[in-house]
Every structure is written in C-alpha cells, then in structure tokens.
Design a protein around this motif. Structure first.
Motif, mmCIF file in Angstrom:
data_model
loop_
_atom_site.group_PDB
_atom_site.id
_atom_site.type_symbol
_atom_site.label_atom_id
_atom_site.label_comp_id
_atom_site.label_asym_id
_atom_site.label_seq_id
_atom_site.Cartn_x
_atom_site.Cartn_y
_atom_site.Cartn_z
ATOM 1 N N PHE A 217 -60.738 -29.139 -29.070
ATOM 2 C CA PHE A 217 -59.920 -29.477 -30.229
ATOM 3 C C PHE A 217 -58.596 -28.720 -30.158
ATOM 4 O O PHE A 217 -58.501 -27.670 -29.528
ATOM 5 N N GLN A 218 -57.596 -29.280 -30.831
ATOM 6 C CA GLN A 218 -56.303 -28.622 -30.908
ATOM 7 C C GLN A 218 -55.775 -28.713 -32.333
ATOM 8 O O GLN A 218 -56.119 -29.631 -33.083
ATOM 9 N N GLU A 219 -54.953 -27.748 -32.717
ATOM 10 C CA GLU A 219 -54.392 -27.728 -34.065
ATOM 11 C C GLU A 219 -53.232 -28.704 -34.181
ATOM 12 O O GLU A 219 -52.482 -28.916 -33.236
ATOM 13 N N THR A 220 -53.106 -29.296 -35.372
ATOM 14 C CA THR A 220 -51.971 -30.161 -35.663
ATOM 15 C C THR A 220 -51.694 -30.105 -37.158
ATOM 16 O O THR A 220 -52.513 -29.600 -37.938
ATOM 17 N N LEU B 158 -57.818 -29.775 -37.247
ATOM 18 C CA LEU B 158 -58.187 -29.851 -35.837
ATOM 19 C C LEU B 158 -58.392 -31.308 -35.446
ATOM 20 O O LEU B 158 -59.016 -32.070 -36.177
ATOM 21 N N LYS B 159 -57.850 -31.696 -34.318
ATOM 22 C CA LYS B 159 -58.085 -33.036 -33.795
ATOM 23 C C LYS B 159 -58.541 -32.931 -32.346
ATOM 24 O O LYS B 159 -58.320 -31.910 -31.677
ATOM 25 N N ILE B 160 -59.186 -33.980 -31.875
ATOM 26 C CA ILE B 160 -59.714 -33.973 -30.509
ATOM 27 C C ILE B 160 -58.561 -33.901 -29.513
ATOM 28 O O ILE B 160 -57.573 -34.630 -29.620
ATOM 29 N N LYS B 161 -58.694 -33.002 -28.566
ATOM 30 C CA LYS B 161 -57.648 -32.815 -27.561
ATOM 31 C C LYS B 161 -57.604 -34.017 -26.620
ATOM 32 O O LYS B 161 -58.641 -34.504 -26.161
ATOM 33 N N GLU B 162 -56.396 -34.509 -26.390
ATOM 34 C CA GLU B 162 -56.216 -35.649 -25.496
ATOM 35 C C GLU B 162 -55.933 -35.172 -24.074
ATOM 36 O O GLU B 162 -55.292 -34.142 -23.863
#
Length: 249
Positions: free
Chosen positions: A125-128, A103-107
């Motif tokens: 957050f969004q998956e990557t 998970l990373k912070i959504k831009e």
C-alpha cells in the motif's frame, strides 16, 4: 403493512460516500442510505445470533421429506423493509470539507527497462490524499420502517436499538426511542411532476432479488443495489471554502 420508526441522535461527525464514488474523492450523503441501515442491522444480528441465522433452513414437506428454503425468511424481512426518513424542522447540517491521508494499493509502474534489469516489484500500500466531507447533524434522525406484519416489527426491534454507528466506522449514533405512530416522511423520492424544493441526492437500497450471499463480504458473489433519487427538505444557509451549512425547511 406495519409502520414504526427509530430515533437516533448523531454523536459524532457523519460521513458516507456515494456507492459509485471513487476512493480518491467523494462527497458525503446527508443521511445513512437504506442499504447502509440494513447492513448495520445485519451486522448486529450476526454479532448477537451468529451467521447461522441466515443460512437456508429445512422444513418438513407433506410427504415427510425435507427441502431447503431458497432464502432465509429473516433476511427477506430485512431486504423487503421500506425505509424512509423524517427530518424535524430546524435541523441543521454543517458539511465540513477535508483532505485526509488514505492508503491505496500500490501500482506496478516499473518500466520495461527496470523489469529487464531484474528489478522486483514489491506489492503493498502507499499513502495518498483524498477529499472527504464530514457532516455535523444537530437534531435526531427519525428512520421510518414499513414491514409486512407485526412479527417482523418485533424481530427488528430486538436489534435496532443496539446499532451504534452508520456509514464510516466511528460515525456514532445514540439510540433514543421507538415510535409506533411515526409522522409522514418528508424525505421523498424525486418526482418531476411535483414542485418540491430541497437538495437532491441519490441513495441505494437492497435489490428485490439480492440474497444474503450477495451482501456477505466473505462470499465471492457481488451485491445488487437499486438506486433512487430523494429530495431532502434542506436549504443552504451559509458557506465558505471549508464548510456549507444547511437547515431543514
């Protein structure tokens, strides 16, 4: 100076990315860095004794007035300890390549038109996909400590055997024993004048000027690290697209 060592047996795959690596892709170090070993030690001490043990203490002066020490002597003992490693001959390191979901912070990628239309950005957050390496280590790791006196040795031995993981959470290690007569470290700093063969990796440690507040995750201060390139006595045995196997020499 007093030297002693601690032996740990890896019981799960090990992974610890370089402190300068990005979150999206990172190769793993082969060994726990001195920085991560000291942070694991701090974690155990705080878990058992409480964070108050690292707060500045007060002592009586000759005039009866109290003054605050600038740094806890306990933290200084941990910060200034020298850490090195000994890898027994025949130790095998199998580096497994993997892509994992994180998970990373959504831009906020809203266009000017979307903002004018009143579209509201929802943070979260969004998956990557991220590249990671997980290492299987077949033999125990011997971590060698060098401290200034026996009182520091006794203090550290109260907590080192309670550590159960290094690196990423879940990279478990089992304490085996203490050794009061450790061998000479065979993981050594890189020296261009010495013709040592092996794998080069950069490891970090506490800076000489770092304080407890700087390494405390709940303070607003940033930490200070010192970095050094080490030579690991390893050579490649076999490899494929999904793994690379090394053996100590």
């Amino acid at each position: 100076m007093v030297r002693f060592s601690v032996k740990y047996l890896p019981t799960a795959l090990f992974s610890l990315k370089d402190s300068n690596a990005t979150n999206s892709g990172a190769k793993s170090l082969f060994l726990p860095s001195p920085y991560s070993v000291k942070m694991a030690l701090l974690n155990q001490i705080i878990t058992i004794e409480g964070v108050e043990i690292f707060n500045p203490k007060e002592e009586e002066t000759t005039k009866g007035k109290k003054k605050k020490l600038q740094e806890s002597e306990i933290f200084e003992a941990i910060r200034d300890a020298k850490i090195s490693f000994y890898l027994p001959q025949g130790s095998k390191f199998c580096v497994n390549n993997a892509f994992v979901k994180i998970l990373k912070i959504k831009e906020d990628k809203s266009s000017k038109k979307d903002k004018e239309a009143g579209k509201i950005f929802e943070p979260g957050f969004q998956e990557t996909i991220s590249f990671r390496e997980y290492i299987q280590i077949t033999h125990p790791l011997e971590i060698i400590f060098e401290v200034s006196d026996t009182s520091q040795e006794v203090f550290l031995k109260n907590y080192l055997h309670k550590i159960n993981y290094f690196g990423k959470r879940g990279c478990f290690f089992q304490f085996l024993e203490y050794n009061d007569n450790p061998p000479e470290a065979n993981v050594v700093p890189f020296d261009v004048k010495k013709g040592l063969s092996g794998i080069l990796q950069k490891y970090d440690d506490f800076d000489e000027l770092v304080t407890f507040e700087m390494v405390n995750n709940f303070s607003g201060k940033s930490t200070k690290r010192k970095e050094e390139i080490w030579v690991l006595p390893l050579r490649s045995r076999t490899s494929s697209k999904s793994y690379t196997s090394y053996v100590s020499i």
